[in-house]
Design a protein around this motif. Structure first.
Motif, mmCIF file in Angstrom:
data_model
loop_
_atom_site.group_PDB
_atom_site.id
_atom_site.type_symbol
_atom_site.label_atom_id
_atom_site.label_comp_id
_atom_site.label_asym_id
_atom_site.label_seq_id
_atom_site.Cartn_x
_atom_site.Cartn_y
_atom_site.Cartn_z
ATOM 1 N N GLU A 188 0.942 -1.178 0.042
ATOM 2 C CA GLU A 188 0.108 -0.086 -0.031
ATOM 3 C C GLU A 188 0.841 1.071 0.092
ATOM 4 N N HIS A 189 0.349 2.203 -0.706
ATOM 5 C CA HIS A 189 1.010 3.553 -1.067
ATOM 6 C C HIS A 189 2.277 3.591 -1.465
ATOM 7 N N ARG A 190 2.425 2.485 -2.304
ATOM 8 C CA ARG A 190 3.795 2.362 -2.919
ATOM 9 C C ARG A 190 3.651 3.277 -4.403
ATOM 10 N N PHE A 191 4.815 3.330 -5.068
ATOM 11 C CA PHE A 191 4.523 4.028 -6.315
ATOM 12 C C PHE A 191 3.602 3.596 -7.343
ATOM 13 N N ASP A 192 3.172 4.469 -8.168
ATOM 14 C CA ASP A 192 2.115 3.875 -9.165
ATOM 15 C C ASP A 192 2.625 2.761 -10.044
ATOM 16 N N GLN A 193 2.029 1.628 -10.325
ATOM 17 C CA GLN A 193 2.403 0.457 -10.968
ATOM 18 C C GLN A 193 2.730 0.868 -12.688
ATOM 19 N N TYR A 194 1.770 1.701 -13.026
ATOM 20 C CA TYR A 194 1.859 2.164 -14.236
ATOM 21 C C TYR A 194 2.923 3.260 -14.550
ATOM 22 N N ASP A 195 3.288 3.964 -13.597
ATOM 23 C CA ASP A 195 4.807 4.768 -13.760
ATOM 24 C C ASP A 195 5.679 3.918 -13.900
ATOM 25 N N PHE A 196 5.783 2.660 -13.308
ATOM 26 C CA PHE A 196 6.902 1.803 -13.225
ATOM 27 C C PHE A 196 6.958 1.336 -14.542
ATOM 28 N N VAL A 197 5.813 0.889 -15.134
ATOM 29 C CA VAL A 197 5.973 0.253 -16.455
ATOM 30 C C VAL A 197 6.286 1.308 -17.595
ATOM 31 N N SER A 198 5.886 2.342 -17.453
ATOM 32 C CA SER A 198 5.985 3.356 -18.665
ATOM 33 C C SER A 198 7.377 3.901 -18.416
ATOM 34 N N LEU A 199 7.904 4.291 -17.326
ATOM 35 C CA LEU A 199 9.211 4.907 -16.879
ATOM 36 C C LEU A 199 10.453 4.085 -16.653
ATOM 37 N N GLY A 200 10.111 2.787 -16.254
ATOM 38 C CA GLY A 200 11.278 2.030 -15.943
ATOM 39 C C GLY A 200 11.624 2.066 -14.409
ATOM 40 N N LYS A 201 12.544 1.055 -14.225
ATOM 41 C CA LYS A 201 13.072 0.663 -12.629
ATOM 42 C C LYS A 201 14.086 1.940 -12.549
ATOM 43 N N GLN A 202 14.937 2.266 -13.311
ATOM 44 C CA GLN A 202 15.895 3.040 -12.946
ATOM 45 C C GLN A 202 15.274 4.448 -12.854
ATOM 46 N N TRP A 203 14.340 5.006 -13.617
ATOM 47 C CA TRP A 203 13.833 6.300 -13.223
ATOM 48 C C TRP A 203 13.013 6.390 -11.860
ATOM 49 N N MET A 204 12.422 5.184 -11.597
ATOM 50 C CA MET A 204 11.649 5.016 -10.317
ATOM 51 C C MET A 204 12.514 5.092 -9.019
ATOM 52 N N GLU A 205 13.703 4.340 -9.363
ATOM 53 C CA GLU A 205 14.713 4.460 -7.998
ATOM 54 C C GLU A 205 15.355 5.877 -7.972
ATOM 55 N N GLU A 206 15.344 6.758 -8.994
ATOM 56 C CA GLU A 206 15.973 7.882 -8.726
ATOM 57 C C GLU A 206 14.968 8.989 -8.570
ATOM 58 N N TYR A 207 13.620 8.803 -8.958
ATOM 59 C CA TYR A 207 12.660 9.742 -8.834
ATOM 60 C C TYR A 207 11.557 9.511 -8.224
ATOM 61 N N GLY A 208 11.274 8.091 -8.155
ATOM 62 C CA GLY A 208 9.800 7.791 -7.670
ATOM 63 C C GLY A 208 9.904 7.996 -5.963
ATOM 64 N N PRO A 209 8.557 7.990 -5.545
ATOM 65 C CA PRO A 209 8.341 8.258 -4.150
ATOM 66 C C PRO A 209 8.970 7.021 -3.138
ATOM 67 N N LEU A 210 9.572 7.502 -2.217
ATOM 68 C CA LEU A 210 10.037 6.195 -1.154
ATOM 69 C C LEU A 210 8.980 6.138 -0.260
ATOM 70 N N VAL A 211 8.952 4.820 0.757
ATOM 71 C CA VAL A 211 8.072 4.206 1.400
ATOM 72 C C VAL A 211 8.698 3.909 2.542
ATOM 73 N N CYS A 212 8.478 4.262 3.808
ATOM 74 C CA CYS A 212 9.065 3.775 4.882
ATOM 75 C C CYS A 212 8.028 2.949 5.710
ATOM 76 N N ARG A 213 8.155 1.935 6.035
ATOM 77 C CA ARG A 213 7.240 0.894 6.767
ATOM 78 C C ARG A 213 8.091 0.403 8.302
ATOM 79 N N TYR A 214 9.175 0.492 8.141
ATOM 80 C CA TYR A 214 10.012 0.084 9.276
ATOM 81 C C TYR A 214 11.053 1.084 9.911
ATOM 82 N N SER A 215 11.300 0.800 11.249
ATOM 83 C CA SER A 215 12.719 1.610 11.694
ATOM 84 C C SER A 215 13.562 0.421 12.080
#
Length: 747
Positions: free
Chosen positions: A213-240
């Protein structure tokens, strides 16, 4: 049951086949390392020993092998882990944090293209520290004479955090904490970043919702690619991720992977803890799942509409009559953990062990508990007849964790065949609120790093939090040089408990409020007058010829293993009796041992005295989480007074019969029988002289309403005051009935 309400594309950082094959190969290599190490140790330690007229062959049992392997691995472990006996928690008298420069907190600061203020998330040019902290959420902007520094929470990608599943754009908050630092953990864990290390702003979502839940949009990942997502996509923290240190030691002593709860999450990404708990295990009964005479479908349930951070209206102000938390014990052995669980006033629902002698001992001591004599394999895990819902689950997998036990089928089939990896599937089956686990600390050796990471990831995949450390059991009253890896876990929707504060210390001062370490001499003094006990016949023990070297009984004994661990009586003339071994291992005198191989049963056990302290702590923790004052959990029956000191040793026994409607209790004190109602019963104990009732006396309550299956109430005085500022009170602990030594076979 936990997870997203939708099913997006799931992309993991380690999704590549080559990474998977590498991990599997490493685990297989570590498994073979363990097997070869055990064989090597056994070959070296098995030898002909000639002493006087006697010649014997020393062969290693499993627990002996465990200790020998720990001795082989300990130097490598000590290079990366603090194995000292210092278990002292931080106190208000700890060293105060002193800034190196004069500091002023300012509200904001502007750099080219970016206005900095508290709450802003940043990506750094250079990663910080061992865990490669690459992101920062600003808490303070600090003005120093030397320049401006950004102070805040640091975040690292989960691929760099051992025990957390490495998923794309998932991060964990990293905090290093020291017992010598008196600041609150929130401030201890902050990191300082100079302005020169700021790269850019970055979107970071801190959420209490489960993956994905609350992860990056799957369609952005498909259209923009993994490298772009790692560089610019939203980060999610669920643990410390917390790493603890003693004083100024550079080696850590404790670790925790803690799921973000509803009070820590960003408002926009908050999911109530109650909803996470309900998704995990369904209805949860505040105050404990065991309520005598109440059907499950009439018990109070969690109200999911109660609102964020609010306790439900169904939470009772006090416990129901006889209400208790419930537990199960897997790999239970002769009932060391089971005995400690019961003594902590927790209802033991089931126990399982594959060894016939251990199963017989379990049935003899816990007649109200469902005992399974069977291996913990896919048949046990998959059987509906062995399915329960318990509040707490305890696991003591065999110490040789590479032992085969096929428990989980799947793509990682070969690695899942080791017994270590049955733990997470067991938690998944029984869906407790909390779980505990004890293991050999050899598991933390760098030689088994990949196996331990996989072990932790099994719990992480379920959405659990987990805390672990190597603990000297002497700090909880065991008179041995024994260290164990202890683990506490909490399941979705539950906060992660701390470890209980030590009850004993090596160098005790009056201000420490600790008891001195228990010693063999002090522990065995309670059975010095025992007669006519088949497990304790010192005069009948074979004498050593020639005698062995005497040793100081006011010092800790060696670790007790299934063959005794080279221990013997301190006068050097004889071995310990089986009862002496049991007492040194933390068993109460009335615990019964059935079948043969009793020394092995004792040596395999998790010390009941340690488990009692641990589970009392967990009971108080759950009571507090459930909105019930922990002191209310000490009331065994309506009308009992709060503060009673029976001044009895740990072998005092009260036995009860569940379901009895008797209005009075019958107390047996030697040749006397006293009839009392509950309040009169408590008052009679308050008025009793401390000289009445020797350490060997038994006080049996034949009809105590609200107790079950020959369970008993015992009195212990707590020297240490719980964290909840409760005064020392009577410990009304549930135990087994008085021992019967009939038909016992001893070695």
């Amino acid at each position: 049951m936990s997870g997203a309400m939708y099913n997006p594309v799931v992309i993991d950082d380690d999704d590549h086949l080559d990474n998977f094959d590498t991990r599997r190969r490493r685990i297989e290599e570590e498994t073979q390392t363990g097997i070869h190490l055990a064989q090597w140790v056994a070959a070296r330690r098995s030898s002909r020993v000639v002493s006087g007229r006697y010649a014997t062959t020393l062969s290693l049992t499993e627990a002996d092998t465990e200790e020998a392997i720990e001795n082989v691995l300990i130097d490598g472990i000590a290079e990366v882990i603090d194995l000292t006996d210092d278990d002292t928690p931080a106190t208000c008298s700890a060293r105060q944090f002193i800034p190196q420069e004069e500091e002023t907190i300012i509200s904001g600061y502007e750099i080219p293209g970016l206005r900095l203020r508290p709450g802003i998330n940043l990506e750094l040019n250079s990663a910080l520290g061992e865990h490669k902290i690459q992101f920062l959420r600003i808490k303070y902007i600090v003005q120093r004479p030397s320049g401006v520094v950004l102070r805040g929470w640091g975040f690292a990608r989960t691929r760099y955090i051992d025990g957390v599943l490495p998923r794309l754009n998932e991060v964990a908050m990293v905090a290093e904490l020291r017992t010598s630092d008196s600041r609150h953990g929130d401030n201890q864990g902050l990191v300082d970043v100079p302005l020169s290390n700021v790269r850019r702003a970055r979107e970071l979502r801190i959420t209490s919702a489960p993956f994905p839940e609350h992860r990056f949009d799957q369609y952005d990942f498909v259209s923009l690619g993994k490298q772009w997502m790692e560089e610019y996509g939203p980060l999610v923290c669920r643990y410390s991720y917390h790493v603890h240190y003693h004083g100024d030691n550079v080696k850590p002593c404790e670790w925790a992977i803690i799921r973000i709860n509803e009070t820590e999450a960003d408002n926009k990404y908050t999911k109530p803890d109650q909803q996470n708990r309900f998704s995990w295990r369904g209805e949860t009964v505040p105050g404990g799942s065991h309520i005598p005479g109440v059907r499950d479908n009439t018990q109070p349930v969690v109200d999911l509409e109660a609102g964020l951070g609010q306790r439900t209206s169904d939470y009772p102000q006090r416990l129901a009559h006889g209400q208790r938390y419930t537990a199960g014990d897997v790999f239970a052995g002769a009932g060391g953990a089971s005995r400690g669980i019961e003594r902590a006033r927790v209802r033991l629902v089931f126990a399982v062990d594959h060894w016939s002698h251990a199963a017989a001992t379990l049935r003899s001591n816990f007649p109200g508990t469902k005992v399974y004599h069977m291996p913990v394999d896919e048949n046990f895990l998959g059987s509906e007849s062995t399915r329960y819902r318990v509040d707490i689950l305890h696991l003591s997998p065999p110490c040789q964790f590479w032992s085969p036990a096929h428990t989980v089928a799947g793509k990682d089939d070969e690695a899942n065949k080791t017994i270590l990896f049955s733990s997470a599937p067991l938690v998944k089956k029984y869906r407790p609120r909390l779980f505990t686990l004890e293991q050999t600390f050899g598991l933390l050796s760098p030689k088994f790093k990949e196996s331990f990471k996989k072990f932790l990831k099994g719990f992480n995949e379920l959405g659990c939090s987990i805390r672990w450390k190597v603990t000297p059991l002497a700090n909880y009253g065991v008179p041995q040089l024994r260290k164990r890896l202890l683990i506490i876990g909490s399941c979705p929707g539950e906060k992660l408990p701390t470890f209980p504060a030590p009850t004993h210390g090596k160098d005790v001062k009056d201000a420490d409020r600790l008891l001195p370490w228990a010693t063999p001499k002090s522990v065995l003094a309670s059975i010095s007058g025992v007669r006519n006990n088949p497990l304790h016949q010192p005069h009948a023990m074979r004498r050593f010829n020639p005698p062995k070297a005497p040793w100081d009984p006011t010092k800790l004994a060696r670790t007790i293993t299934t063959s005794g661990g080279q221990n013997y009586h301190w006068d050097g003339k004889r071995d310990f009796t089986l009862l002496e071994y049991a007492k040194l291992q933390g068993f109460p005198r009335f615990h019964k041992f059935e079948g043969s191989c009793i020394k092995k049963q004792i040596g395999n056990a998790f010390a009941p005295s340690v488990v009692k302290v641990l589970y009392e702590h967990l009971v108080n923790w759950l009571l507090d989480q459930d909105g019930i004052r922990p002191s209310d959990g000490h009331q065994p029956f309506p009308g009992a007074v709060d503060a009673i000191d029976l001044s009895q040793d740990d072998d005092t026994v009260f036995s009860g019969d569940e379901g009895s409607d008797a209005d009075e209790e019958i107390i047996h004190l030697g040749d006397r029988s006293l009839h009392h109602g509950p309040r009169e019963l408590a008052q009679s104990f308050c008025g009793q002289s401390s000289t009445e009732g020797s350490p060997d006396s038994l006080m049996d309550l034949e009809f105590v309403s609200g107790l079950s299956d020959l369970e008993t109430v015992r009195g212990d005085y707590h020297r240490t005051v719980p964290d909840y500022n409760a005064a020392p009170v009577i410990d009304l602990t549930l135990e087994g009935a008085e021992s019967s030594w009939e038909n016992q076979c001893v070695i």
